[in-house]
Design a protein around this motif. Structure first.
Motif, PDB file in Angstrom:
ATOM      1  N   ALA A   1      15.797  21.476  -9.405  1.00 41.18           N
ATOM      2  CA  ALA A   1      14.678  22.187  -8.767  1.00 41.18           C
ATOM      3  C   ALA A   1      15.128  23.543  -8.226  1.00 41.18           C
ATOM      4  O   ALA A   1      14.387  24.519  -8.291  1.00 41.18           O
ATOM      5  CB  ALA A   1      14.089  21.331  -7.641  1.00 41.18           C
TER       6      ALA A   1
ATOM      7  N   ILE B   1      11.050  26.988   0.994  1.00 41.70           N
ATOM      8  CA  ILE B   1      10.768  26.407  -0.323  1.00 41.70           C
ATOM      9  C   ILE B   1      10.695  24.886  -0.188  1.00 41.70           C
ATOM     10  O   ILE B   1      11.655  24.266   0.272  1.00 41.70           O
ATOM     11  CB  ILE B   1      11.883  26.781  -1.332  1.00 41.70           C
ATOM     12  CG1 ILE B   1      12.162  28.292  -1.283  1.00 41.70           C
ATOM     13  CG2 ILE B   1      11.513  26.341  -2.753  1.00 41.70           C
ATOM     14  CD1 ILE B   1      13.591  28.652  -1.611  1.00 41.70           C
TER      15      ILE B   1
ATOM     16  N   GLU C   1      11.181  32.448 -10.036  1.00 44.45           N
ATOM     17  CA  GLU C   1      10.985  33.621  -9.178  1.00 44.45           C
ATOM     18  C   GLU C   1      11.372  34.901  -9.914  1.00 44.45           C
ATOM     19  O   GLU C   1      10.648  35.895  -9.902  1.00 44.45           O
ATOM     20  CB  GLU C   1      11.842  33.489  -7.902  1.00 44.45           C
ATOM     21  CG  GLU C   1      11.302  32.487  -6.901  1.00 44.45           C
ATOM     22  CD  GLU C   1       9.966  32.918  -6.308  1.00 44.45           C
ATOM     23  OE1 GLU C   1       9.925  33.921  -5.574  1.00 44.45           O
ATOM     24  OE2 GLU C   1       8.944  32.255  -6.608  1.00 44.45           O
TER      25      GLU C   1
ATOM     26  N   HIS D   1      13.570  26.935  -9.577  1.00 45.32           N
ATOM     27  CA  HIS D   1      12.898  27.828  -8.629  1.00 45.32           C
ATOM     28  C   HIS D   1      13.415  29.260  -8.765  1.00 45.32           C
ATOM     29  O   HIS D   1      12.631  30.219  -8.822  1.00 45.32           O
ATOM     30  CB  HIS D   1      13.107  27.336  -7.199  1.00 45.32           C
ATOM     31  CG  HIS D   1      12.649  28.321  -6.156  1.00 45.32           C
ATOM     32  ND1 HIS D   1      11.316  28.426  -5.786  1.00 45.32           N
ATOM     33  CD2 HIS D   1      13.316  29.261  -5.442  1.00 45.32           C
ATOM     34  CE1 HIS D   1      11.200  29.388  -4.890  1.00 45.32           C
ATOM     35  NE2 HIS D   1      12.398  29.908  -4.658  1.00 45.32           N
TER      36      HIS D   1
ATOM     37  N   PHE E   1      11.472  22.038  -1.478  1.00 43.03           N
ATOM     38  CA  PHE E   1      12.214  21.293  -2.498  1.00 43.03           C
ATOM     39  C   PHE E   1      11.943  19.795  -2.357  1.00 43.03           C
ATOM     40  O   PHE E   1      11.697  19.304  -1.255  1.00 43.03           O
ATOM     41  CB  PHE E   1      13.716  21.562  -2.377  1.00 43.03           C
ATOM     42  CG  PHE E   1      14.129  22.915  -2.878  1.00 43.03           C
ATOM     43  CD1 PHE E   1      13.715  23.362  -4.138  1.00 43.03           C
ATOM     44  CD2 PHE E   1      14.928  23.743  -2.110  1.00 43.03           C
ATOM     45  CE1 PHE E   1      14.102  24.618  -4.612  1.00 43.03           C
ATOM     46  CE2 PHE E   1      15.320  24.995  -2.568  1.00 43.03           C
ATOM     47  CZ  PHE E   1      14.894  25.431  -3.824  1.00 43.03           C
TER      48      PHE E   1
END
Ligand code: KG4
Ligand code: ZN
Length: 333
Positions: free
Chosen positions: A216, A195, A224, A220, A197
Motif C-alpha cells: 500500500a 494517509i 501520487e 500510494h 493505510f
C-alpha cells in the motif's frame, strides 16, 4: 556471580559482563552496520568475517572496562540461535573456548529469550504470568509466559518481521540502512493521519502480516507521483508507522486481556520505536496493565540480555554441553 555474555547472531558483535543477572558491568557493542549499508542489508559472509575480527578484542575490552580478572568470570552465556548460522558460530566458538579455558559452566541462550530479559537488567526478575511481545528485524512474536522460561507462542508474523518492514519502507523513501531508527525520527515530523493505510488485521487472532501494508505504501507513492504530486516523506513515514504500531498494540493488549495476565513485557529492536513505546504505554494504562519496556539502548541486540537470561537458567542448575551446535531457526520454547 559474574557472567560473560556473547551475542553474534546478526550484525552486532556484542560482549557483556553482568553480575547476578541484572547489574551491567560492561556492555560493548561493535556495530557492522557501515559494512552492510552499501548492500542495503546484512550480508552473512561479511558479518561472519567482521565478528571474527572483533570478538577477541571485544572480550579483552569488556574485561578491562569492568575491571574483571578472568578468574572472576564464573560462567559463560552465548546466543545459540536463531540467527545467521555463520555469525552465531563465531560467538559460540569464542564462548566455548572461554568456558573451557576458565573451567566454568557454559549456557546456550535463545536470542528471543534474551530480548525478553533486557527488562530484567533494569528492573529485576519479571513476575509470571505475563504476555511478551518480541519484535525485531527477524521476528514479530506474541508469547504467553505462564512460568519462568516457559514460552507459549500465541502468534507471529506470516510474512515480514516488523523491523524488516520498517527497513524496507525506509529504503523505499530513501532513508538508507538500517532504516528503522531514521524512519522513526522522520515520522515525528509527519502527520500519522495523513494517509489512511490499511490495518493488517489477519484472520488468525494473534498473527501479524505486513506485506499488504508495504504494498500500500509503494502504491500510494506511485499513484501520487502519477498525478504529479510528490508525497511528503514525513507523512508517509508517520502514517506507515501508525498503521504498524496500532495493530501491534491492539493485539498485545488483547492477548494480555484474553490470557488474564496483569503484565505486558516488550523486547526487541523495534521496541526502540518512539511511537510503539508511547502508544503501548497509553493503551496498557487504559486497560490496567503493568508495562515493562527496556530502555532504548537495551532493545537492540546486546550481550547483557544474553548474560542475564543465561544467569537465570544457570541458577536453576541448567548447563549446555560444549557440543551444542548453532541453530539458525531455534524455536522459543
Ligand atoms: O533486535 P534487533 O537489534 O536485531 C534483530 O534481532 O533483528 O532489531 C533490529 C531491527 C532493525 O530492523 C531496525 O530497523 C529496527 O530493529 N529498529 C527500529 C528502531 N530501532 C531499531 N524500528 C523502528 N523504529 C526504531 N526506532
Ligand atoms: Zn535481536
Amino acid at each position: 556471580m559474574r557472567v560473560l555474555g556473547i551475542e553474534t547472531s546478526c550484525d552486532e558483535t556484542a560482549v557483556a559482563i553482568v553480575e547476578d543477572g541484572r547489574r551491567i558491568l560492561a556492555n560493548l557493542i561493535s556495530s557492522q552496520a557501515h559494512l552492510h549499508a552499501r548492500f542495503g542489508g546484512v550480508v552473512p559472509e561479511v558479518a561472519s568475517r567482521a565478528h571474527l575480527e572483533a570478538i577477541n578484542p571485544m572480550i579483552e575490552l569488556a574485561l578491562q572496562e569492568s575491571e574483571t580478572a578472568t578468574s572472576a568470570i564464573e560462567a559463560v552465556a552465548v546466543t545459540i540461535g536463531p540467527g545467521l548460522v555463520g555469525a552465531l558460530l563465531v560467538g559460540m566458538a569464542a564462548a566455548k573456548a572461554a568456558a573451557l579455558a576458565l573451567d566454568v559452566p557454559f549456557i546456550g541462550v535463545n536470542h528471543l529469550e534474551g530480548h525478553i530479559f533486557s527488562n530484567v537488567l533494569e528492573a529485576g526478575p519479571i513476575e509470571e504470568p505475563y504476555v511478551a511481545f518480541v519484535v525485531s528485524g527477524g521476528h514479530t512474536m506474541l508469547v504467553y509466559v505462564p512460568e519462568p522460561h516457559v514460552y507459549e507462542v500465541l502468534g507471529q508474523t506470516l510474512d515480514d518481521a516488523a523491523g524488516e518492514a520498517f527497513d524496507k519502507v525506509a529504503r523505499f523513501i530513501g532513508l538508507g540502512f538500517p532504516g528503522g531508527p531514521a524512519l522513526d525520527r522522520l515520522a515525528q515530523k509527519g502527520d500519522p493521519d495523513a494517509i489512511p493505510f490499511p490495518r493488517a488485521v489477519t484472520e488468525r487472532g494473534y498473527d501479524f502480516s505486513l506485506s499488504g501494508l508495504k504494498t500500500a505504501v509503494v502504491r500510494h507513492m506511485k499513484a501520487e507521483r502519477a498525478h504529479g504530486r510528490e508525497p511528503r516523506p514525513e507523512d508517509v513515514a508517520a502514517s506507515f508507522q501508525e498503521a504498524v504500531v496500532d495493530v501491534q498494540v491492539s493485539k498485545t493488549v488483547g492477548a494480555a486481556l484474553d490470557k488474564e495476565v496483569r503484565t505486558v513485557v516488550l523486547g526487541g529492536g523495534v521496541v526502540a520505536n518512539s511511537r510503539l513505546r508511547s502508544l503501548m504505554a497509553v493503551r496498557a494504562k487504559a486497560s490496567g496493565l503493568r508495562l515493562m519496556i527496556p530502555p532504548p539502548e537495551l532493545c537492540t541486540d546486546n550481550a547483557a540480555m544474553i548474560a542475564s537470561a543465561g544467569y537465570y537458567r544457570l541458577a536453576r542448575g541448567e548447563r549446555t554441553g560444549l557440543d551444542v551446535g548453532a541453530d539458525p531457526s531455534l524455536p522459543l520454547a
